[in-house]
Design an enzyme around this catalytic site. Structure first.
Site, PDB file in Angstrom:
ATOM      1  N   LYS A  62     -19.193 -38.950 -57.290  1.00 15.69           N
ATOM      2  CA  LYS A  62     -19.774 -38.974 -55.941  1.00 15.69           C
ATOM      3  C   LYS A  62     -21.251 -38.564 -55.975  1.00 15.69           C
ATOM      4  CE  LYS A  62     -15.440 -37.856 -53.647  1.00 15.69           C
ATOM      5  NZ  LYS A  62     -14.961 -39.208 -53.321  1.00 15.69           N
ATOM      6  N   CYS A  74      -8.346 -40.210 -46.512  1.00 17.39           N
ATOM      7  CA  CYS A  74      -7.543 -39.158 -47.179  1.00 17.39           C
ATOM      8  C   CYS A  74      -7.720 -37.819 -46.463  1.00 17.39           C
ATOM      9  CB  CYS A  74      -7.888 -39.014 -48.657  1.00 17.39           C
ATOM     10  SG  CYS A  74      -7.694 -40.540 -49.573  1.00 17.39           S
ATOM     11  N   GLN A  83     -18.096 -33.515 -51.578  1.00 17.48           N
ATOM     12  CA  GLN A  83     -19.075 -34.250 -50.760  1.00 17.48           C
ATOM     13  C   GLN A  83     -20.408 -33.529 -50.663  1.00 17.48           C
ATOM     14  OE1 GLN A  83     -18.741 -37.296 -49.573  1.00 17.48           O
ATOM     15  NE2 GLN A  83     -16.574 -37.555 -50.038  1.00 17.48           N
ATOM     16  N   ASP A 128     -14.335 -26.755 -51.887  1.00 16.95           N
ATOM     17  CA  ASP A 128     -14.291 -28.148 -52.331  1.00 16.95           C
ATOM     18  C   ASP A 128     -15.681 -28.737 -52.108  1.00 16.95           C
ATOM     19  OD1 ASP A 128     -14.214 -30.913 -52.300  1.00 16.95           O
ATOM     20  OD2 ASP A 128     -12.339 -31.063 -51.185  1.00 16.95           O
ATOM     21  N   HIS A 182      -9.709 -32.580 -47.118  1.00 13.84           N
ATOM     22  CA  HIS A 182      -9.222 -33.781 -47.799  1.00 13.84           C
ATOM     23  C   HIS A 182      -7.819 -33.471 -48.325  1.00 13.84           C
ATOM     24  CE1 HIS A 182      -8.966 -36.653 -51.194  1.00 13.84           C
ATOM     25  NE2 HIS A 182      -9.886 -37.368 -50.571  1.00 13.84           N
TER      26      HIS A 182
HETATM   27  N1  C6P Z   1     -13.038 -38.535 -51.113  1.00 14.19           N
HETATM   28  C1  C6P Z   1     -13.649 -40.517 -49.852  1.00 14.19           C
HETATM   29  O1  C6P Z   1     -13.791 -41.719 -49.693  1.00 14.19           O
HETATM   30  P1  C6P Z   1     -11.727 -37.040 -56.377  1.00 14.19           P
HETATM   31  O2  C6P Z   1     -10.952 -38.240 -55.986  1.00 14.19           O
HETATM   32  O3  C6P Z   1     -10.883 -36.046 -57.118  1.00 14.19           O
HETATM   33  O4  C6P Z   1     -13.016 -37.340 -57.062  1.00 14.19           O
HETATM   34  O5  C6P Z   1     -12.191 -36.349 -55.005  1.00 14.19           O
HETATM   35  C2  C6P Z   1     -11.246 -35.990 -54.045  1.00 14.19           C
HETATM   36  C3  C6P Z   1     -11.941 -35.454 -52.844  1.00 14.19           C
HETATM   37  C4  C6P Z   1     -11.843 -34.116 -52.542  1.00 14.19           C
HETATM   38  N2  C6P Z   1     -12.483 -33.568 -51.505  1.00 14.19           N
HETATM   39  C5  C6P Z   1     -13.258 -34.305 -50.705  1.00 14.19           C
HETATM   40  C6  C6P Z   1     -13.992 -33.631 -49.578  1.00 14.19           C
HETATM   41  C7  C6P Z   1     -13.395 -35.676 -50.933  1.00 14.19           C
HETATM   42  O6  C6P Z   1     -14.169 -36.397 -50.134  1.00 14.19           O
HETATM   43  C8  C6P Z   1     -12.713 -36.275 -52.014  1.00 14.19           C
HETATM   44  C9  C6P Z   1     -12.767 -37.758 -52.243  1.00 14.19           C
HETATM   45  C10 C6P Z   1     -13.219 -39.972 -51.196  1.00 14.19           C
HETATM   46  O7  C6P Z   1     -13.872 -39.724 -48.946  1.00 14.19           O
HETATM   47  C11 C6P Z   1     -12.051 -40.702 -51.734  1.00 14.19           C
HETATM   48  S1  C6P Z   1     -10.578 -40.440 -50.807  1.00 14.19           S
END
Ligand code: C6P
Length: 409
Positions: free
Chosen positions: A229, A367, A206, A203, A126
């Site tokens: 999430k 993203c 997910q 990370d 991401h």
């Molecule tokens: N992905 C998606 O629709 P935040 O925004 O900080 O909570 O998470 C960022 C992030 C980081 N790593 C991974 C693997 C992610 O999937 C995400 C967030 C969302 O896939 C929003 S772009």
């Protein structure tokens, strides 16, 4: 009941938002990858906090503040247990995964990396696990190397071995890809990185909604998650870091609570984990996150994983019956995310029509633009599954795609 079965009706009933209609149709929410819906247990904990428990933490000598502090610190202990960290000192509350990665880049990165050092990220990261390292590259002159994936969306461990060297100081890898659903072998990847003396940041944005995560078993140095999430509130997440690393890392931000004493000449920093929590924290967020973790634990993380695996299998089989549909990301180990494109149809047009049927899916680059570049597509449609989805949601998804396809082609 075997592992792949849940008391679905009872679980679904805990999500008030799923009882409503969207464009006159019962809502089918298949965008948990962007943000999950919230169960009553979490909503009620937030409501209770603001009605009955609200005060600042670590500051007041009065009862209300002490109780708020107990709840906030209780949430830290719940997070420790959830990740199986050794100590609460290793649990830093942050805004989410993005802030967690930036914290590591700024604090650990600036203190430990120099020109010529290498950071490896995978091709399926991401943007949150790419851009902070690019910023550091531009600032320090480090190298950012990319570990490529195959056309199924999998990382090969031998490729990692051959890309690592004594110059590699960090491997930054997603546990589960948001765009492909791939679950990476982070434990084996950590072992390889460690054998070269590199640190590992995982990370977990997910992964944490879908499976048991044990940071000691993985052996990683840092692990990041986002509460929203995993059935919790927005604006709260956790950075897990090994105590010995966090202990010697400089603070990320300065302000209240992260200090032990301040004079104009010198500031002594607070102990872990408070050194990394400047300012009034997201108290209700942490409490809501802990409630979300308890919600998942009450079902059982392994049972959630088994249930979603069988739903993913069903969804994949059903979607593949649609002519012209191509699944993007066919790794052997996948979590509850299914990305696809339909020949001749732009994903945004398809998702907009599906909204008319009450189906919420994401159509985007997610993203993760390098993933789109790998597969040579501008975007995909992504259905991401949660514990509140079932086969009938998948059937509605498929019916809606067929209908939209008729209109668009
Ligand atoms: N992905 C998606 O629709 P935040 O925004 O900080 O909570 O998470 C960022 C992030 C980081 N790593 C991974 C693997 C992610 O999937 C995400 C967030 C969302 O896939 C929003 S772009």
């Amino acid at each position: 009941m075997d592992g792949s079965q849940l008391d679905f009706a009872q679980i679904r009933a805990q999500f008030p938002i799923l009882q409503q209609t969207e464009n006159g149709q019962p809502l089918v929410y298949l965008d948990g990858g962007a943000t999950s819906q919230k169960p009553l247990q979490v909503i009620e904990a937030l409501d209770r906090y603001y009605r009955e428990q609200n005060a600042n933490v670590h500051r007041g000598v009065y009862g209300l503040s002490e109780r708020a502090t107990e709840l906030y610190e209780g949430a830290r202990e719940t997070s420790r247990q959830f990740l199986n960290a050794k100590s609460i000192k290793e649990i830093v509350f942050v805004r989410g995964t993005t802030e967690a990665v930036n914290l590591v880049a700024h604090s650990w990165g600036l203190a430990n990396l120099k020109a010529g050092d290498e950071v490896i990220v995978t091709e399926m990261e991401h943007h949150s696990n790419i851009v902070p390292w690019q910023l550091l590259r531009d600032q320090l002159g480090i190298r950012l190397n990319v570990l490529r994936m195959n056309d199924r969306g999998e990382i090969c461990l031998n490729a990692l071995k051959s890309q690592m060297s004594e110059k590699t100081k960090l491997l930054a890898v997603t546990h589960m890809s948001n765009a492909l659903g791939t679950i990476n072998p982070v434990k084996e990847m950590t072992e390889i990185a460690h054998s070269f003396g590199a640190k590992v940041l995982v990370d977990g944005a997910q992964a944490t909604p879908h499976m048991t995560v044990d940071v000691q078993d993985i052996g990683c140095d840092f692990y990041a998650l986002s509460g929203h999430k995993m059935y919790g509130p927005t604006g709260i997440g956790v950075l897990y870091g090994k105590e010995e690393l966090l202990d010697v890392m400089p603070p990320y931000q300065g302000g209240g609570d992260m200090i032990y004493s301040v004079t104009f000449e010198k500031t002594e920093y607070n102990v872990l984990p408070y050194k990394f929590e400047a300012g009034t924290p997201h108290i209700s967020g942490a409490i809501g996150l802990a409630e979300a973790m308890k919600f998942m634990q009450s079902i059982g993380l392994d049972r959630i994983a088994a249930y979603e695996a069988s739903l993913l299998k069903y969804a994949t089989e059903q979607l593949k019956t649609i002519e012209g549909l191509r699944v993007i990301g066919e790794a052997e180990h996948k979590g509850g995310v299914i990305s696809f494109i339909i020949e001749g149809v732009h994903p945004h047009d398809m998702a907009t029509l599906m909204d008319q049927d009450g189906i919420a899916v994401r159509a985007s680059h997610h993203c993760a633009m390098p993933v789109m570049q790998h597969f040579n597509v501008p975007a995909t449609i992504r259905a991401s599954l949660g514990v509140y989805n079932n086969k009938s949601d998948i059937d509605r998804l498929v019916a809606s795609i067929l209908e939209a396809k008729e209109m668009l082609l």
